[in-house]
Design a protein around this motif. Structure first.
Motif, PDB file in Angstrom:
ATOM      1  N   ALA A   1      20.206   8.249  -4.057  1.00  0.00           N
ATOM      2  CA  ALA A   1      20.668   7.053  -3.343  1.00  0.00           C
ATOM      3  C   ALA A   1      19.488   6.231  -2.834  1.00  0.00           C
ATOM      4  CB  ALA A   1      21.579   7.453  -2.190  1.00  0.00           C
ATOM      5  N   MET A   2      18.489   6.905  -2.288  1.00  0.00           N
ATOM      6  CA  MET A   2      17.316   6.196  -1.779  1.00  0.00           C
ATOM      7  C   MET A   2      16.500   5.593  -2.912  1.00  0.00           C
ATOM      8  SD  MET A   2      17.277   6.389   1.577  1.00  0.00           S
ATOM      9  CE  MET A   2      15.651   6.457   2.306  1.00  0.00           C
ATOM     10  N   ALA A   3      16.431   6.280  -4.040  1.00  0.00           N
ATOM     11  CA  ALA A   3      15.689   5.758  -5.186  1.00  0.00           C
ATOM     12  C   ALA A   3      16.290   4.452  -5.680  1.00  0.00           C
ATOM     13  CB  ALA A   3      15.654   6.797  -6.309  1.00  0.00           C
ATOM     14  N   LEU A   4      17.610   4.334  -5.607  1.00  0.00           N
ATOM     15  CA  LEU A   4      18.274   3.103  -6.034  1.00  0.00           C
ATOM     16  C   LEU A   4      17.936   1.932  -5.119  1.00  0.00           C
ATOM     17  CD1 LEU A   4      21.820   4.399  -7.052  1.00  0.00           C
ATOM     18  CD2 LEU A   4      20.034   3.508  -8.573  1.00  0.00           C
ATOM     19  N   GLN A   5      17.494   2.224  -3.882  1.00  0.00           N
ATOM     20  CA  GLN A   5      17.147   1.178  -2.927  1.00  0.00           C
ATOM     21  C   GLN A   5      15.640   0.982  -2.813  1.00  0.00           C
ATOM     22  OE1 GLN A   5      19.214  -0.840  -1.332  1.00  0.00           O
ATOM     23  NE2 GLN A   5      21.006   0.085  -2.263  1.00  0.00           N
ATOM     24  N   THR A   6      14.882   1.465  -3.815  1.00  0.00           N
ATOM     25  CA  THR A   6      13.421   1.365  -3.777  1.00  0.00           C
ATOM     26  C   THR A   6      12.917   0.745  -5.075  1.00  0.00           C
ATOM     27  OG1 THR A   6      13.317   3.366  -2.407  1.00  0.00           O
ATOM     28  CG2 THR A   6      11.277   2.637  -3.441  1.00  0.00           C
ATOM     29  N   ALA A   7      12.119  -0.297  -4.955  1.00  0.00           N
ATOM     30  CA  ALA A   7      11.529  -0.959  -6.116  1.00  0.00           C
ATOM     31  C   ALA A   7      10.011  -0.976  -5.954  1.00  0.00           C
ATOM     32  CB  ALA A   7      12.062  -2.387  -6.257  1.00  0.00           C
ATOM     33  N   ALA A   8       9.307  -1.187  -7.049  1.00  0.00           N
ATOM     34  CA  ALA A   8       7.842  -1.176  -6.987  1.00  0.00           C
ATOM     35  C   ALA A   8       7.247  -2.260  -7.864  1.00  0.00           C
ATOM     36  CB  ALA A   8       7.293   0.182  -7.423  1.00  0.00           C
ATOM     37  N   LEU A   9       6.216  -2.897  -7.321  1.00  0.00           N
ATOM     38  CA  LEU A   9       5.359  -3.800  -8.085  1.00  0.00           C
ATOM     39  C   LEU A   9       4.034  -3.071  -8.252  1.00  0.00           C
ATOM     40  CD1 LEU A   9       4.627  -6.574  -9.320  1.00  0.00           C
ATOM     41  CD2 LEU A   9       3.988  -7.320  -7.021  1.00  0.00           C
ATOM     42  N   TYR A  10       3.774  -2.568  -9.469  1.00  0.00           N
ATOM     43  CA  TYR A  10       2.602  -1.738  -9.697  1.00  0.00           C
ATOM     44  C   TYR A  10       1.309  -2.529  -9.541  1.00  0.00           C
ATOM     45  CZ  TYR A  10       5.694   1.775 -11.831  1.00  0.00           C
ATOM     46  OH  TYR A  10       6.663   2.712 -12.070  1.00  0.00           O
ATOM     47  N   LEU A  11       0.312  -1.874  -8.992  1.00  0.00           N
ATOM     48  CA  LEU A  11      -1.023  -2.455  -8.949  1.00  0.00           C
ATOM     49  C   LEU A  11      -1.674  -2.406 -10.329  1.00  0.00           C
ATOM     50  CD1 LEU A  11      -3.185  -3.637  -7.038  1.00  0.00           C
ATOM     51  CD2 LEU A  11      -3.981  -1.308  -6.639  1.00  0.00           C
TER      52      LEU A  11
ATOM     53  N   GLY B   1       0.805  -1.205   0.000  1.00  0.00           N
ATOM     54  CA  GLY B   1       0.000   0.000   0.000  1.00  0.00           C
ATOM     55  C   GLY B   1       0.846   1.266   0.000  1.00  0.00           C
ATOM     56  N   SER B   2       0.236   2.362  -0.448  1.00  0.00           N
ATOM     57  CA  SER B   2       0.955   3.619  -0.618  1.00  0.00           C
ATOM     58  C   SER B   2       1.454   4.194   0.702  1.00  0.00           C
ATOM     59  CB  SER B   2       0.052   4.646  -1.315  1.00  0.00           C
ATOM     60  OG  SER B   2      -0.357   4.177  -2.584  1.00  0.00           O
TER      61      SER B   2
ATOM     62  N   PRO C   1      -0.541   1.976  -6.802  1.00  0.00           N
ATOM     63  CA  PRO C   1      -0.768   2.452  -8.173  1.00  0.00           C
ATOM     64  C   PRO C   1       0.482   3.135  -8.718  1.00  0.00           C
ATOM     65  CG  PRO C   1      -2.579   3.103  -6.735  1.00  0.00           C
ATOM     66  CD  PRO C   1      -1.491   2.575  -5.845  1.00  0.00           C
ATOM     67  N   MET C   2       0.691   3.005 -10.013  1.00  0.00           N
ATOM     68  CA  MET C   2       1.888   3.554 -10.633  1.00  0.00           C
ATOM     69  C   MET C   2       2.015   5.057 -10.397  1.00  0.00           C
ATOM     70  SD  MET C   2       3.182   3.210 -14.587  1.00  0.00           S
ATOM     71  CE  MET C   2       1.693   3.951 -15.272  1.00  0.00           C
ATOM     72  N   ALA C   3       0.921   5.792 -10.581  1.00  0.00           N
ATOM     73  CA  ALA C   3       0.979   7.244 -10.417  1.00  0.00           C
ATOM     74  C   ALA C   3       1.369   7.626  -9.000  1.00  0.00           C
ATOM     75  CB  ALA C   3      -0.369   7.861 -10.785  1.00  0.00           C
TER      76      ALA C   3
ATOM     77  N   GLY D   1     -13.470  -6.699 -16.869  1.00  0.00           N
ATOM     78  CA  GLY D   1     -12.482  -6.190 -15.935  1.00  0.00           C
ATOM     79  C   GLY D   1     -11.187  -6.980 -16.000  1.00  0.00           C
ATOM     80  N   LEU D   2     -10.074  -6.287 -15.763  1.00  0.00           N
ATOM     81  CA  LEU D   2      -8.756  -6.902 -15.726  1.00  0.00           C
ATOM     82  C   LEU D   2      -8.036  -6.349 -14.508  1.00  0.00           C
ATOM     83  CD1 LEU D   2      -6.477  -8.607 -17.095  1.00  0.00           C
ATOM     84  CD2 LEU D   2      -5.820  -6.496 -18.295  1.00  0.00           C
ATOM     85  N   PHE D   3      -7.558  -7.235 -13.624  1.00  0.00           N
ATOM     86  CA  PHE D   3      -6.989  -6.774 -12.367  1.00  0.00           C
ATOM     87  C   PHE D   3      -6.194  -7.904 -11.724  1.00  0.00           C
ATOM     88  CE2 PHE D   3     -11.404  -8.076 -12.066  1.00  0.00           C
ATOM     89  CZ  PHE D   3     -11.330  -9.151 -11.196  1.00  0.00           C
ATOM     90  N   ALA D   4      -5.485  -7.562 -10.668  1.00  0.00           N
ATOM     91  CA  ALA D   4      -4.824  -8.559  -9.825  1.00  0.00           C
ATOM     92  C   ALA D   4      -5.520  -8.574  -8.474  1.00  0.00           C
ATOM     93  CB  ALA D   4      -3.343  -8.228  -9.656  1.00  0.00           C
ATOM     94  N   THR D   5      -5.957  -9.734  -8.023  1.00  0.00           N
ATOM     95  CA  THR D   5      -6.552  -9.847  -6.695  1.00  0.00           C
ATOM     96  C   THR D   5      -5.448  -9.692  -5.647  1.00  0.00           C
ATOM     97  OG1 THR D   5      -6.190 -12.230  -6.596  1.00  0.00           O
ATOM     98  CG2 THR D   5      -8.257 -11.465  -7.604  1.00  0.00           C
TER      99      THR D   5
END
Length: 318
Positions: free
Chosen positions: A126-136, A90-91, A112-114, A251-255
């Motif tokens: 430096a912090m951005a390099l240590q942050t990854a995201a799995l988009y919803l 979650g955000s 969410p990507m946005a 609809g298309l989504f990930a549960t």
């Protein structure tokens, strides 16, 4: 449409997992993965269970499992040097963890990507390099492929843009063009008292492509948009099961459980040092849903399971 608001509750879950590498020296201490959840609601619990199962199945067969839960919106989150990876669900959890000084990676999921791009824009390099995201969000290419499978003869897609989705205009047009669609776009003012923009798009479209933008598909307007589309005989392709239940045809989504499975697989990759250059990932798993009642009112026969299998086959083909 009613959207239930849940109180913020931070959950911190620790898994003791052995190092996910090909060779681990005897006596190497286990590596901890900490999971921080923005909410304690059922969807987040489903994601946590799937994440736990994925990690346990891959890395800790027979190993002890430690669960630590911290309740309350103001609960401090310490950065433990023994933790090799943080998973933020979650955000709110993502924002809390990425604001902490640290040397380990944070994987943000169910974001969410946005929203993630806003969070990342405030991070130091430096912090951005240590942050990854799995988009919803589902990839645009997957969305247009599904619409092409469902409506092979449709030529014109319509979409309403808000402040978040407006930045995606080039990507939206490219994705639609690749699937053989003409895309009709219009920007909707979230404070506008009328629906003239919506009616204009519906008049010129054969399918309405709903984008996950709160300026458009928020609490105040979503039901009216779905009703107007139904009255204009324009089926809607949506991004969540709630909107399919409310009147979207497709609809298309990930549960939450699928998000948890994807997050577990990605967490293991991150622990092995396998990172994409920009540290962002789209969901690998997905579900297709059809509102058969609304589809029948349009004279359409759509099978969610068949469409899902066809879409997976398309993505698996070279």
């Amino acid at each position: 449409m009613r959207v239930r608001a849940w109180p913020l509750c931070l959950l911190v879950t620790l898994w003791v997992v052995q190092q996910a590498c090909a060779q681990v020296a005897p006596g190497t201490p286990p590596l901890r993965v900490a999971v921080v959840s923005s909410q304690s609601s059922q969807p987040y619990q489903q994601a946590i269970r799937a994440l736990r199962q994925g990690l346990e199945a891959a890395t800790v067969r027979g190993q002890p499992f430690q669960l630590v839960q911290l309740d309350g919106p103001d609960t401090p989150i310490s950065v433990d040097g023994r933790i090799g990876l943080y998973v933020a669900l979650g955000s709110q959890a993502c924002e809390r963890l990425t604001n902490k000084p640290r040397q380990v990676t944070v994987l943000c999921a169910m974001v969410p990507m946005a929203q993630f791009e806003k969070i990342r824009s405030r991070l130091s390099p430096a912090m951005a390099l240590q942050t990854a995201a799995l988009y919803l969000d589902q990839p645009l290419s997957r969305q247009v492929r599904l619409m092409r499978l469902a409506w092979p003869n449709v030529k014109r897609l319509g979409a309403l843009l808000g402040s978040q989705s407006a930045t995606q205009q080039p990507a939206l047009r490219d994705a639609a063009r690749a699937a053989g669609f003409e895309l009709i776009l219009a920007k909707r003012d979230k404070d506008a008292p009328d629906f003239r923009t919506l009616f204009d798009v519906l008049e010129r479209s054969e399918v309405l492509w709903a984008l996950p933008d709160p300026d458009v598909f928020g609490v105040q307007f979503s039901y009216n948009i779905l009703l107007a589309a139904w009255r204009k005989r324009v089926p809607v392709m949506a991004f969540s099961p709630a909107y399919v239940n409310a009147g979207a045809v497709l609809g298309l989504f990930a549960t939450p459980a699928l998000v948890g499975q994807d997050a577990a697989a990605l967490a293991l990759s991150l622990l092995r040092g396998q990172l994409l250059p920009d540290r962002t990932y789209h969901a690998r798993l997905f579900e297709v849903s059809v509102n058969t009642t609304v589809a029948a009112s349009f004279g359409m026969t759509l099978d969610a399971q068949v469409l899902q299998l066809q879409l997976r086959a398309l993505e698996a083909s070279p």
